[in-house]
Design an enzyme around this catalytic site. Structure first.
Site, PDB file in Angstrom:
ATOM      1  N   LYS A   1       0.836  -1.202   0.000  1.00 53.01           N
ATOM      2  CA  LYS A   1       0.000   0.000   0.000  1.00 53.01           C
ATOM      3  C   LYS A   1       0.873   1.255   0.000  1.00 53.01           C
ATOM      4  O   LYS A   1       0.629   2.207  -0.754  1.00 53.01           O
ATOM      5  CB  LYS A   1      -0.936  -0.006   1.219  1.00 53.01           C
TER       6      LYS A   1
ATOM      7  N   ASP B   1     -10.888   2.781   4.178  1.00 53.86           N
ATOM      8  CA  ASP B   1     -11.169   1.346   4.114  1.00 53.86           C
ATOM      9  C   ASP B   1     -12.672   1.078   3.988  1.00 53.86           C
ATOM     10  O   ASP B   1     -13.086  -0.030   3.651  1.00 53.86           O
ATOM     11  CB  ASP B   1     -10.681   0.653   5.407  1.00 53.86           C
TER      12      ASP B   1
ATOM     13  N   GLN C   1      -4.437  -1.532   9.781  1.00 56.09           N
ATOM     14  CA  GLN C   1      -4.402  -2.862   9.184  1.00 56.09           C
ATOM     15  C   GLN C   1      -4.932  -3.910  10.159  1.00 56.09           C
ATOM     16  O   GLN C   1      -4.533  -3.947  11.322  1.00 56.09           O
ATOM     17  CB  GLN C   1      -2.963  -3.197   8.742  1.00 56.09           C
TER      18      GLN C   1
END
Ligand code: GUN
Length: 298
Positions: free
Chosen positions: A52, A119, A96
């Site tokens: 990412k 997200d 994460q």
């Protein structure tokens, strides 16, 4: 059978995003800034977050990686989330998952300002998605929709079977495939670990989206000839052949299923590359304040 080349589509979208960032820069505007929080040293999470951050650099975004050891307290993590919520330079950020067991993932997700939740995990984003309002759509389902769109795959009136009911993939995928839109307008069935007639459901499906995390679960005798098969599985199995020491394995027994399909995504190179690029797209939208310009914090 046509292979859906997620790697090629992701490369194309990456270029589109990079061009837009170059344009922002040329106009003297701020480039989008994505921050990522990584807790611990899980191999998969390390790889995904590194990827990412690298993709941010490639498209011209600013990125920040914030690392904690496994023993970070929930309070410390929530403090950092609050800091990022209030940092005007940070347009979007992710934490994460999975997190260590002593930390409530739900508490952390709900602490994120939904306007920076690239997200798309915050209940406000999930809720807005479910009623078709502008929002951050979580990256994997968004990437799959983009693949269906770019390959012009017909979805209207089709029977779509989603295998898996996770909050990150299965549930949002089912919601999106039934929405009144393209891609969408499907009749959707969700099957999971307690489903009794999963095989028969799959046999009747025009589109199967497999997100169980069970390597090679979907076999040829479960697939109708001409079906579209989307494989979300990314299990890291040990391998003595690859340099990394593992092999990414999908949820579809590819060699026997692929010849039956009209379209199928490979693993790797199918859904995976689209997931990261969808996060980049959400970050670009966050940077431009394209979705939540006038809505307040909660
Ligand atoms: N863990 C597995 N997939 C994801 C994702 O898309 N976002 C975050 N934050 N964690 C994940």
């Amino acid at each position: 059978m046509q292979l859906i080349d997620g790697k090629a589509v992701a490369a194309q979208i990456k270029k589109e995003i990079a061009d837009e960032v170059a344009q922002l820069k040329a106009e003297g505007r701020k480039v989008p800034h994505l921050a990522a929080i990584l807790v611990g040293h899980d191999g998969g999470s390390e790889t995904y977050v590194a990827s990412k951050v690298r993709t941010c650099e490639e498209v011209g975004f600013k990125s920040s990686l914030i690392r904690y050891e496994d023993d970070v307290t929930e309070a410390e993590l929530l403090k950092k989330v609050d800091e990022l919520n209030n940092d005007p330079d940070v347009d979007g950020f992710i934490v994460q998952l999975p997190l260590p067991k002593h930390i409530s993932e739900q508490k952390v997700i709900e602490a994120i300002d939904y306007r920076k939740d690239v997200d798309g995990f915050h209940p406000i984003n999930v809720g807005r998605m479910s009623i078709g309002l502008p929002c951050f759509v979580s990256a994997t389902p968004a990437g799959i929709l983009e693949l269906l769109k770019r390959y012009g795959i017909e979805t209207q009136g089709k029977h779509c079977v989603v295998l898996g009911r996770s909050n990150i993939v299965g549930k949002p995928m089912a919601t999106l495939m039934m929405q009144k839109a393209y891609p969408g307008n499907c009749t959707v069935t969700v099957c999971h670990s307690r489903s009794k007639n999963l095989k028969e459901m799959c046999q009747a499906a025009d589109i199967i989206i497999v997100a169980l995390g069970v390597p090679e679960f979907l076999k040829a005798d479960m697939v109708k000839p001409g079906a579209v098969v989307i494989d979300v599985g990314t299990t890291r199995l040990p391998s003595s052949v690859t340099k990394s020491g593992f092999k990414l394995t999908g949820d579809v027994k590819f060699d026997e299923v692929a010849p039956l399909c009209s379209y199928i995504t490979p693993v790797p190179g199918g859904v995976g590359p689209m997931t990261i690029i969808s996060l980049m797209r959400n970050t670009l939208l966050a940077g431009k304040k394209a979705i939540y310009k006038d809505l307040p914090a909660v």
